[in-house]
Design an enzyme around this catalytic site. Sequence first.
Site, PDB file in Angstrom:
ATOM      1  CG  HIS A 103      -1.836  -1.587   1.047  1.00  0.00           C
ATOM      2  ND1 HIS A 103      -1.825  -1.695   2.117  1.00  0.00           N
ATOM      3  CD2 HIS A 103      -2.481  -1.142   0.287  1.00  0.00           C
ATOM      4  CE1 HIS A 103      -2.475  -3.049   2.029  1.00  0.00           C
ATOM      5  NE2 HIS A 103      -2.968  -2.561   0.834  1.00  0.00           N
ATOM      6  CB  CYS A 152      -0.453  -0.613   6.522  1.00  0.00           C
ATOM      7  SG  CYS A 152      -1.145   0.433   5.328  1.00  0.00           S
ATOM      8  CB  CYS A 178      10.851   9.958  39.101  1.00  0.00           C
ATOM      9  SG  CYS A 178      12.381   9.201  39.556  1.00  0.00           S
ATOM     10  CB  CYS A 185     -47.060   8.177  50.920  1.00  0.00           C
ATOM     11  SG  CYS A 185     -48.172   6.617  50.109  1.00  0.00           S
ATOM     12  CB  CYS A 192     -41.537  -3.523  36.672  1.00  0.00           C
ATOM     13  SG  CYS A 192     -42.123  -3.431  38.641  1.00  0.00           S
ATOM     14  CG  HIS A 204     -52.313  -2.781  51.815  1.00  0.00           C
ATOM     15  ND1 HIS A 204     -50.854  -3.542  50.939  1.00  0.00           N
ATOM     16  CD2 HIS A 204     -51.318  -2.614  52.934  1.00  0.00           C
ATOM     17  CE1 HIS A 204     -50.246  -3.905  51.617  1.00  0.00           C
ATOM     18  NE2 HIS A 204     -50.500  -3.082  52.739  1.00  0.00           N
TER      19      HIS A 204
END
Length: 503
Positions: free
Chosen positions: A152, A178, A228, A304, A312, A327
């Site tokens: 190439h 390349c 360093c 609450c 979900c 409830h």
Amino acid sequence: MFEEDSENEVEDEDEEEEEEEDDFVDMGMDAEASGTHPKHDEEDFPFQVLTADEIVKHMVDCIKEVNTVVQIPATITRILLTHFKWDKEKLMECYFTEDQDKLFSDAHVVSPFRKSFTPAAAAQAASSSEIMCEICFLMIPPTELTGLECGHRFCWQCWREYLTTKIIDEGMGQTISCAAHGCDILVDDQTVMYLVTDPKVKLKYQQLITNSFVECNRLLRWCPRPDCGHVVKAQYYDCKPVKCKCTHIFCFACGENWHDPALCRLLRRWIKKCDDDSETSNWIAANTKECPKCHATIEKDGGCNHMVCKRCKLDFCWVCLGDWEPHGSSWYNCNRFDEEGAKKARDAQEKSRHALQRYLFYCNRYMNHMQSLKFENKLYASVRVKMEEMQHHNMSWIEVQFLKKAVDVLCQCRQTLMYTYVFAFYLHRNNQSIIFEENQKDLENATEQLSEYLERDITSDMLVDIKQKVQDKYRYCESRRKVLLDHVHEGYEKELWEYQDGN
């Protein structure tokens, strides 16, 4: 390949007396990395401290050594060595015992024993007045095109821009492929240094290749202290302390500050635990509940008890985790205590809280010693002033060195104590761990007393008395530190230590 410097001198001008040693320095500890566990600091561990120029020379010497055997271009040898992580023996073994074409292909280089740019293709290129560069799509004279052995070819300007982008913007050195789309042949050093004209880009490329050489070679490690630039070269790989020319002491195996008695793997887990969000997860487990349907974590932010899961859309009761719809019915007993269910929920939350409290216990003490170590390091400046004052009161230079020695011991003890809490956090409790904790307590008490002595305002009237007390205390600290480490090392050798998960 890079040009070699004719002379590589080690800078010694600013070295302190304790650093004026042979090329190989004795200091060390065995490691879990080689299948063993840490041992005593006093054991021999040969290593050298090299400058960046010396590392380049070492890299060139490695390539020359291999080339005397395989006899292929040096730039290809460098790529092959990088492919084998600079394991010369493994490279030469594969070179002479395995399929060479496959070897070159796996390393992403064209075999030097075959040419992909055939004479026919060369003749065709020579007969053309201009050829289109497949990057800039300009018609370019064949003499202004260049490429790799893969065949190439592109114009010089496109190559320069491509290589500059890869080196400067992307920080790539050894893995530049390349410029042709889909070609994985690597660009060799000679090609890069030939095509790139900007000195800054060349320097950056050399730094990247040098860094890659160090990073790939298990017998080399950069000093982790910022700015360093030195490299430690060991004769064999092990988890032992090494001292750079900048005076920084670190673990050769993992690059962290020397962390005896904690193993490298435990320290890695501890650092990750301290840095990531694992403790946030512990808090969530202790203060939140999961949706009964999708198990999403939900935190209650109001009074609450009617919860609606955002994931979900389940309606449920925060108190009993049951469906919310019944409830309102007279028959539903949300107020009735569920002995077994409550016991399980209570155990889970208590375990989570206990895990968090346990982590904080060890973390606080670890961080406290880390902070104290930073303060103790500042003692060197004040101690130097006190040493000068003592010399004005008829004490010789040698006689006042006990203060510097005391600060050295104090910092050693602080660092050891800091890492004892990493070791203890993962340690399963048994008779040996109780002995360890007693040794830890003794060293901690002695260290605090030594710290108090050194932070006092020492006057000329109390020089003789304080000198004796400081010397006695730092010697006691040294002995207690040795007792603690000896016990831990003995436990490693006899496999007495058992570890718990600790996350």
